[in-house]
Design an enzyme around this catalytic site. Structure first.
Site, mmCIF file in Angstrom:
data_model
loop_
_atom_site.group_PDB
_atom_site.id
_atom_site.type_symbol
_atom_site.label_atom_id
_atom_site.label_comp_id
_atom_site.label_asym_id
_atom_site.label_seq_id
_atom_site.Cartn_x
_atom_site.Cartn_y
_atom_site.Cartn_z
ATOM 1 N N CYS A 162 49.965 -25.311 98.628
ATOM 2 C CA CYS A 162 50.422 -25.486 100.004
ATOM 3 C C CYS A 162 50.821 -26.938 100.260
ATOM 4 O O CYS A 162 50.094 -27.861 99.911
ATOM 5 C CB CYS A 162 49.310 -25.066 100.961
ATOM 6 S SG CYS A 162 49.875 -24.966 102.652
ATOM 7 N N ALA A 189 56.192 -29.941 95.871
ATOM 8 C CA ALA A 189 55.620 -28.784 95.165
ATOM 9 C C ALA A 189 55.726 -28.945 93.643
ATOM 10 O O ALA A 189 54.718 -28.798 92.950
ATOM 11 C CB ALA A 189 56.263 -27.494 95.646
ATOM 12 N N LEU A 225 46.725 -12.085 94.442
ATOM 13 C CA LEU A 225 46.750 -13.560 94.581
ATOM 14 C C LEU A 225 47.188 -13.920 95.984
ATOM 15 O O LEU A 225 48.109 -13.306 96.507
ATOM 16 C CB LEU A 225 47.749 -14.154 93.589
ATOM 17 C CG LEU A 225 47.243 -14.430 92.178
ATOM 18 C CD1 LEU A 225 48.348 -14.992 91.331
ATOM 19 C CD2 LEU A 225 46.084 -15.410 92.199
HETATM 20 C C1 LIG Z 1 55.439 -23.046 98.634
HETATM 21 C C2 LIG Z 1 55.476 -24.509 99.094
HETATM 22 C C3 LIG Z 1 54.248 -25.247 98.553
HETATM 23 C C4 LIG Z 1 56.743 -25.135 98.548
HETATM 24 O O1 LIG Z 1 56.868 -26.479 99.034
HETATM 25 P P1 LIG Z 1 58.246 -27.039 99.611
HETATM 26 O O2 LIG Z 1 57.991 -28.360 100.236
HETATM 27 O O3 LIG Z 1 58.860 -25.983 100.463
HETATM 28 O O4 LIG Z 1 59.156 -27.171 98.347
HETATM 29 P P2 LIG Z 1 59.510 -28.483 97.508
HETATM 30 O O5 LIG Z 1 60.714 -29.144 98.091
HETATM 31 O O6 LIG Z 1 58.322 -29.377 97.359
HETATM 32 O O7 LIG Z 1 59.857 -27.873 96.085
HETATM 33 C C5 LIG Z 1 60.831 -26.906 95.898
HETATM 34 C C6 LIG Z 1 60.777 -26.465 94.441
HETATM 35 O O8 LIG Z 1 59.485 -25.897 94.149
HETATM 36 C C7 LIG Z 1 59.651 -24.575 93.609
HETATM 37 N N1 LIG Z 1 58.569 -23.729 94.113
HETATM 38 C C8 LIG Z 1 58.335 -23.409 95.390
HETATM 39 N N2 LIG Z 1 57.278 -22.566 95.464
HETATM 40 C C9 LIG Z 1 56.824 -22.392 94.212
HETATM 41 C C10 LIG Z 1 55.768 -21.635 93.652
HETATM 42 N N3 LIG Z 1 54.924 -20.903 94.408
HETATM 43 N N4 LIG Z 1 55.619 -21.665 92.320
HETATM 44 C C11 LIG Z 1 56.445 -22.407 91.540
HETATM 45 N N5 LIG Z 1 57.467 -23.144 92.026
HETATM 46 C C12 LIG Z 1 57.659 -23.139 93.342
HETATM 47 C C13 LIG Z 1 61.002 -24.138 94.144
HETATM 48 O O9 LIG Z 1 61.579 -23.172 93.326
HETATM 49 C C14 LIG Z 1 61.824 -25.424 94.111
HETATM 50 O O10 LIG Z 1 62.250 -25.657 92.788
HETATM 51 P P3 LIG Z 1 63.712 -26.294 92.491
HETATM 52 O O11 LIG Z 1 63.665 -27.644 93.149
HETATM 53 O O12 LIG Z 1 63.786 -26.334 91.004
HETATM 54 O O13 LIG Z 1 64.676 -25.353 93.123
HETATM 55 C C15 LIG Z 1 55.511 -24.602 100.671
HETATM 56 O O14 LIG Z 1 56.637 -23.925 101.151
HETATM 57 C C16 LIG Z 1 54.256 -24.044 101.332
HETATM 58 O O15 LIG Z 1 53.245 -24.728 101.461
HETATM 59 N N6 LIG Z 1 54.318 -22.743 101.779
HETATM 60 C C17 LIG Z 1 53.203 -22.081 102.397
HETATM 61 C C18 LIG Z 1 52.164 -21.629 101.376
HETATM 62 C C19 LIG Z 1 52.735 -20.737 100.265
HETATM 63 O O16 LIG Z 1 53.552 -19.875 100.536
HETATM 64 N N7 LIG Z 1 52.305 -20.959 99.012
HETATM 65 C C20 LIG Z 1 52.831 -20.251 97.848
HETATM 66 C C21 LIG Z 1 52.091 -19.081 97.399
HETATM 67 S S1 LIG Z 1 50.371 -19.362 97.169
#
Ligand SMILES: CC(C)(COP(=O)(O)OP(=O)(O)OC[C@H]1O[C@@H](n2cnc3c(N)ncnc32)[C@H](O)[C@@H]1OP(=O)(O)O)[C@@H](O)C(=O)NCCC(=O)NCCS
Length: 256
Positions: free
Chosen positions: A8, A19, A256
């Site tokens: 997150c 991320a 998960l």
């Molecule tokens: C999922 C989350 C952590 C991604 O963070 P973000 O700030 O939106 O994304 P970022 O800009 O840091 O990174 C984007 C990259 O991470 C990758 N990415 C995002 N979620 C991912 C995941 N669950 N697993 C692997 N890679 C992931 C994307 O594909 C993207 O890759 P790219 O740059 O090669 O296209 C964020 O949206 C979040 O906290 N969401 C709420 C919680 C959630 O849904 N968690 C995931 C499932 S447990």
């Protein structure tokens, strides 16, 4: 294999590439434990997923969910008809249904291990894992089981963990209390009856909504117990491990 959960990034820091930095650091730390594979999920398509699961929703407190704006009345339905439709009995129905206790850890571990070996990908439970993830803890995880009145064996098991939903800008409610179905095993009790008891105890505990995904044998009770498909989907992935074929959600033995 490592299980990656709860990745997150704070809302204000999203879309800045944090991320991948966190994932890289996680990978480094997991490698240091001599573990080279992982299971993880994403709401986005990253590559070809092992499977894609759908969230299903069962209202426990329809009035609150409607007032909070999380759902709305169906066409041609009044509030009182909706409340009646989702009404549950006051107490569980299955004889021998009770909360899991510490002394049940060996029996629950054995039941889960036997059950989960039928799935293409599943959690490999041991007693320590069961103690940590499944022993009931108020407002975190709830687990129930059925003890046969005749043999005193643990025959069925169900569990759910809590999810709190924040409602921004709602006059009446700031949060909605939800639970998410975790591991369920039905051997002697029918799946719908076991999960109906899970709904009843979740309602008794004051939860407003019960979520489940279509993994394992969950499809056998979702429709019958008035779950409806939600809009969310989650894709499951394995890191550094390739399956010959993708799986159906019902062939997946992890949540998960
Ligand atoms: C999922 C989350 C952590 C991604 O963070 P973000 O700030 O939106 O994304 P970022 O800009 O840091 O990174 C984007 C990259 O991470 C990758 N990415 C995002 N979620 C991912 C995941 N669950 N697993 C692997 N890679 C992931 C994307 O594909 C993207 O890759 P790219 O740059 O090669 O296209 C964020 O949206 C979040 O906290 N969401 C709420 C919680 C959630 O849904 N968690 C995931 C499932 S447990």
């Amino acid at each position: 294999m490592a299980k990656i959960n709860f990745l997150c990034v704070h809302k204000k820091l999203r879309s800045k590439g944090l991320a991948p930095v966190m994932i890289k650091e996680l990978t480094r730390r997991v490698h240091l434990q001599n573990i080279w594979q992982a299971a993880y999920t994403s709401r986005h398509i990253l590559s070809r997923p092992v499977t894609t699961c759908r969230h299903w929703v069962r209202m426990l407190n329809p009035k609150k969910l409607i007032d909070a704006g999380l759902t709305r009345l169906r066409d041609r339905m009044t509030l009182s008809r909706t409340v009646k439709l989702y009404k549950l009995p006051d107490a569980p129905i299955t004889p021998g249904f009770r909360e899991m206790e510490r002394r049940d850890v060996p029996a629950v571990t054995e039941l889960l291990r036997k059950y989960l070996c039928q799935f293409g990908v599943a959690t490999d439970f041991d007693e320590n894992y069961v103690k940590h993830w499944l022993l009931p803890r108020e407002n975190i995880i709830y687990s129930y089981l059925v003890v046969s009145p005749e043999t005193h064996d643990v025959t069925d098991f169900c569990s759910f963990y809590t999810v709190s939903i924040t409602i921004p800008g709602n006059q009446k409610y700031t949060t909605v209390k939800g639970v998410y179905s975790y591991c369920n095993v039905a051997t002697l009790t029918s799946f719908p009856q076991l999960m109906n008891d899970a709904l009843i105890v979740a309602k008794q505990k004051g939860f407003d909504v019960f979520y489940a995904s279509d993994v394992m044998q969950n499809e056998s009770f979702l429709k019958e117990l008035r779950f409806y498909p939600g809009c969310g989907q989650v894709h499951y992935y394995l890191y550094n491990y390739r399956l010959r074929n993708g799986l159906k959600p019902s062939e997946l033995g992890i949540v998960l």
